[in-house]
Design a protein around this motif. Structure first.
Motif, PDB file in Angstrom:
ATOM      1  N   ASN A 154       0.889  -1.569  -0.380  1.00  0.00           N
ATOM      2  CA  ASN A 154      -0.158   0.063  -0.336  1.00  0.00           C
ATOM      3  C   ASN A 154       0.729   1.225   0.184  1.00  0.00           C
ATOM      4  N   HIS A 155       2.058   1.081   0.942  1.00  0.00           N
ATOM      5  CA  HIS A 155       2.683   2.286   0.876  1.00  0.00           C
ATOM      6  C   HIS A 155       3.519   2.540  -0.493  1.00  0.00           C
ATOM      7  N   VAL A 156       3.827   1.378  -1.400  1.00  0.00           N
ATOM      8  CA  VAL A 156       4.834   1.504  -2.147  1.00  0.00           C
ATOM      9  C   VAL A 156       3.705   2.227  -3.118  1.00  0.00           C
ATOM     10  N   VAL A 157       2.754   1.648  -3.615  1.00  0.00           N
ATOM     11  CA  VAL A 157       1.737   2.606  -4.507  1.00  0.00           C
ATOM     12  C   VAL A 157       1.256   3.827  -3.823  1.00  0.00           C
ATOM     13  N   MET A 158       1.243   4.478  -2.785  1.00  0.00           N
ATOM     14  CA  MET A 158       0.408   5.650  -2.027  1.00  0.00           C
ATOM     15  C   MET A 158       1.602   6.658  -2.115  1.00  0.00           C
ATOM     16  N   SER A 159       2.810   6.111  -1.943  1.00  0.00           N
ATOM     17  CA  SER A 159       4.007   7.344  -1.205  1.00  0.00           C
ATOM     18  C   SER A 159       3.911   8.268  -2.444  1.00  0.00           C
ATOM     19  N   PRO A 160       3.878   8.177  -3.212  1.00  0.00           N
ATOM     20  CA  PRO A 160       3.756   9.119  -4.592  1.00  0.00           C
ATOM     21  C   PRO A 160       3.091  10.211  -4.552  1.00  0.00           C
ATOM     22  N   ALA A 190       1.984 -22.052 -15.393  1.00  0.00           N
ATOM     23  CA  ALA A 190       1.024 -21.315 -16.753  1.00  0.00           C
ATOM     24  C   ALA A 190       1.998 -20.255 -17.798  1.00  0.00           C
ATOM     25  N   LYS A 191       2.820 -20.488 -17.748  1.00  0.00           N
ATOM     26  CA  LYS A 191       3.924 -19.941 -18.717  1.00  0.00           C
ATOM     27  C   LYS A 191       3.702 -20.779 -19.453  1.00  0.00           C
ATOM     28  N   ARG A 192       4.480 -22.243 -18.643  1.00  0.00           N
ATOM     29  CA  ARG A 192       4.556 -23.622 -19.451  1.00  0.00           C
ATOM     30  C   ARG A 192       3.360 -24.169 -19.742  1.00  0.00           C
ATOM     31  N   ASP A 193       2.115 -23.983 -19.814  1.00  0.00           N
ATOM     32  CA  ASP A 193       0.647 -24.903 -19.881  1.00  0.00           C
ATOM     33  C   ASP A 193       0.210 -23.809 -21.149  1.00  0.00           C
ATOM     34  N   LEU A 194       0.285 -22.523 -20.577  1.00  0.00           N
ATOM     35  CA  LEU A 194      -1.193 -21.906 -21.141  1.00  0.00           C
ATOM     36  C   LEU A 194      -0.543 -20.650 -21.877  1.00  0.00           C
ATOM     37  N   GLY A 195       1.258 -20.357 -21.898  1.00  0.00           N
ATOM     38  CA  GLY A 195       1.749 -19.932 -22.501  1.00  0.00           C
ATOM     39  C   GLY A 195       1.011 -18.136 -21.956  1.00  0.00           C
ATOM     40  N   TYR A 196       0.876 -18.424 -20.802  1.00  0.00           N
ATOM     41  CA  TYR A 196       0.651 -17.125 -20.241  1.00  0.00           C
ATOM     42  C   TYR A 196       2.754 -16.230 -19.392  1.00  0.00           C
ATOM     43  N   ASN A 197       2.324 -15.009 -20.117  1.00  0.00           N
ATOM     44  CA  ASN A 197       3.575 -14.060 -19.719  1.00  0.00           C
ATOM     45  C   ASN A 197       3.341 -12.847 -19.363  1.00  0.00           C
ATOM     46  N   PRO A 198       3.407 -12.383 -18.854  1.00  0.00           N
ATOM     47  CA  PRO A 198       2.922 -10.469 -18.070  1.00  0.00           C
ATOM     48  C   PRO A 198       2.921  -9.679 -18.984  1.00  0.00           C
ATOM     49  N   ARG A 199       1.961  -9.315 -18.796  1.00  0.00           N
ATOM     50  CA  ARG A 199       2.417  -8.293 -20.648  1.00  0.00           C
ATOM     51  C   ARG A 199       2.518  -7.132 -19.780  1.00  0.00           C
ATOM     52  N   TYR A 200       2.160  -6.833 -18.383  1.00  0.00           N
ATOM     53  CA  TYR A 200       2.617  -5.273 -17.894  1.00  0.00           C
ATOM     54  C   TYR A 200       3.812  -5.583 -16.691  1.00  0.00           C
ATOM     55  N   SER A 201       4.456  -4.837 -17.157  1.00  0.00           N
ATOM     56  CA  SER A 201       5.747  -4.371 -16.298  1.00  0.00           C
ATOM     57  C   SER A 201       5.610  -4.076 -14.587  1.00  0.00           C
ATOM     58  N   TRP A 202       5.999  -4.436 -14.185  1.00  0.00           N
ATOM     59  CA  TRP A 202       6.035  -3.853 -11.916  1.00  0.00           C
ATOM     60  C   TRP A 202       6.089  -2.677 -12.194  1.00  0.00           C
ATOM     61  N   GLU A 203       6.805  -1.710 -13.132  1.00  0.00           N
ATOM     62  CA  GLU A 203       7.027  -0.872 -13.373  1.00  0.00           C
ATOM     63  C   GLU A 203       5.821   0.194 -14.117  1.00  0.00           C
ATOM     64  N   GLU A 204       5.520  -0.235 -14.791  1.00  0.00           N
ATOM     65  CA  GLU A 204       3.888   0.353 -15.571  1.00  0.00           C
ATOM     66  C   GLU A 204       3.200   0.090 -14.366  1.00  0.00           C
ATOM     67  N   ALA A 205       3.048  -0.984 -14.018  1.00  0.00           N
ATOM     68  CA  ALA A 205       1.588  -1.631 -13.063  1.00  0.00           C
ATOM     69  C   ALA A 205       1.487  -0.505 -12.206  1.00  0.00           C
ATOM     70  N   ARG A 206       2.367  -0.570 -11.630  1.00  0.00           N
ATOM     71  CA  ARG A 206       2.399   0.434 -10.482  1.00  0.00           C
ATOM     72  C   ARG A 206       2.810   2.006 -10.503  1.00  0.00           C
ATOM     73  N   LYS A 207       2.179   2.557 -11.917  1.00  0.00           N
ATOM     74  CA  LYS A 207       2.537   3.966 -12.376  1.00  0.00           C
ATOM     75  C   LYS A 207       1.463   4.728 -12.641  1.00  0.00           C
ATOM     76  N   ARG A 208       0.673   2.997 -13.673  1.00  0.00           N
ATOM     77  CA  ARG A 208      -1.572   2.933 -13.585  1.00  0.00           C
ATOM     78  C   ARG A 208      -1.808   3.182 -12.720  1.00  0.00           C
ATOM     79  N   THR A 209      -1.262   2.511 -11.428  1.00  0.00           N
ATOM     80  CA  THR A 209      -2.421   2.585 -10.033  1.00  0.00           C
ATOM     81  C   THR A 209      -1.860   3.657  -9.505  1.00  0.00           C
ATOM     82  N   THR A 210      -1.145   4.003  -8.907  1.00  0.00           N
ATOM     83  CA  THR A 210      -1.165   4.806  -8.528  1.00  0.00           C
ATOM     84  C   THR A 210      -1.464   6.823  -9.559  1.00  0.00           C
ATOM     85  N   GLU A 211      -1.122   6.667 -10.524  1.00  0.00           N
ATOM     86  CA  GLU A 211      -1.909   7.091 -11.880  1.00  0.00           C
ATOM     87  C   GLU A 211      -3.094   7.563 -11.357  1.00  0.00           C
ATOM     88  N   TRP A 212      -4.221   6.272 -10.900  1.00  0.00           N
ATOM     89  CA  TRP A 212      -5.604   5.955 -10.648  1.00  0.00           C
ATOM     90  C   TRP A 212      -5.920   6.458  -9.586  1.00  0.00           C
TER      91      TRP A 212
END
Length: 359
Positions: A257-263, A322-344
């Motif tokens: 909570n602090h990481v995304v709200m400290s800015p 999930a990566k092996r069986d489903l072909g799942y890979n995170p599309r959003y990096s931590w930096e982008e996810a944090r930025k989008r969340t903090t902006e919201w």
């Protein structure tokens, strides 16, 4: 494999994850129809989808997931179902019968509708099921119902449909989901505002967990659908559950909570308000008092032993299967996810301050 031309049902379509998944399906898959199933579908949400709906038909189904006739109508002619709807409750504020009815019986009604209406693919969105909490004396009603819903879903894999085909099912287990629209983050921010911009610490720093961004969870659901449609991957992924995480660094709930709200100018308490053992004792006595008053008045404690256990138990996992069986890979990096969340959160800050002042 593409979902082009498919008709899908999304339950809980107007929820936090449901909205994100619907938009992703519209943007990436040329589906024939997406059916939005929820108790109430807001016209404002439909308006936000106009820019990406293209030629995909959007149909609204408002009703109760426990109503078998309604659910069968929603599934008629569909080829896949994303089951996102559930009652989420960690404070034990919802009666168990109500939660069981929606989370377990609603899932069973939906599975039976899939079999009767020849829906070939069913994907269940799950909570992060914690075995150590199930096996101890303290149990979340929410977790118990979601565990049973998952068991029923996975056991239904391979069930014969009315037309002779076979139902394929799988379940996804994301960790705590954050991102734009997360009501839990909004609640913590409101508490911080009331506490003069200081966030409450409810978990020790050593209790590491790995939250996952809502955009990546939506991608995981899409990949699961593609895998169950693929005849070769269906036998690999069908009947299984998959943990879904991303590259968000492990951190305690409170420190996240602090990481995304400290800015935004928020600080956090250095330590728990009282030692953890005393916190448990306090919760125990509060629960006893509430139980004694139950015949006269229903009081829901803001914190209970189950929730305190969850907040202070390390729990991390990998998405490699999930990566092996489903072909799942995170599309959003931590930096982008944090930025989008903090902006919201920043966009919600004036509204929260006004709401709190009004109270």
């Amino acid at each position: 494999m593409s979902l082009r031309g498919d008709v899908c049902v999304v339950t809980g379509a107007c929820g936090f994850l449901g909205k994100r998944l619907v938009r992703l399906l519209l943007e990436e898959e040329k589906m024939a129809e997406i059916r939005l199933l929820d108790k109430h579908v807001q016209p404002e949400f439909l308006q936000t989808l106009e820019d990406c709906s293209s030629n995909t038909k959007l149909s609204v189904f408002e009703g109760d997931i426990r109503d078998s006739d309604f659910v069968r109508q929603a599934c008629r002619g569909a080829s896949l179902v994303f089951h996102i709807a559930s009652i989420i409750d960690v404070n034990e504020s919802v009666e168990y019968t109500e939660m069981y009815g929606v989370n377990v019986k609603g899932t069973q009604v939906l599975l039976e509708a899939c079999i009767q209406e020849n829906v070939v693919s069913f994907h269940l969105h799950q909570a992060p099921l914690r075995t150590h909490i199930y096996d101890c004396a303290l149990k979340f009603s929410y977790s118990k119902t979601k565990k049973e819903a998952e068991q029923r879903t996975l056991l239904a894999h391979g069930e014969v449909l009315q037309n002779g085909g076979r139902l394929a099912t799988c379940a996804l287990r994301p960790m705590y989901i954050f991102g734009e629209g997360c009501r839990f983050l909004l609640g913590h921010m409101g508490d911080g505002i009331r506490n003069k911009n200081v966030l409450f610490r409810m978990s020790v720093p050593e209790a590491l967990v790995n939250p996952v961004y809502v955009g990546n969870v939506a991608v995981a659901h899409l990949q699961a659908a593609r895998s169950l449609k693929d005849p070769q991957k269906r036998n690999v992924a069908g009947g299984k559950f998959y943990f879904i995480s991303d590259d968000t660094p492990p951190v305690s709930y409170s420190d996240f909570n602090h990481v995304v709200m400290s800015p935004l100018g928020f600080h956090i308490q250095d330590k728990l308000m009282v030692p953890l053992c005393l916190f448990y004792v306090f919760c125990f006595f509060f629960e006893i008092v509430c139980m004694m008053l139950r015949p006269f008045i229903r009081i829901v404690p803001p914190l209970n032993r189950q929730l305190l256990t969850m907040l202070n138990t390390p729990f991390t996992f990998s998405y490699q299967r999930a990566k092996r069986d489903l072909g799942y890979n995170p599309r959003y990096s931590w930096e982008e996810a944090r930025k989008r969340t903090t902006e919201w959160l920043a966009s919600q800050l004036p509204k929260e301050r006004k709401r709190i002042i009004a109270k």
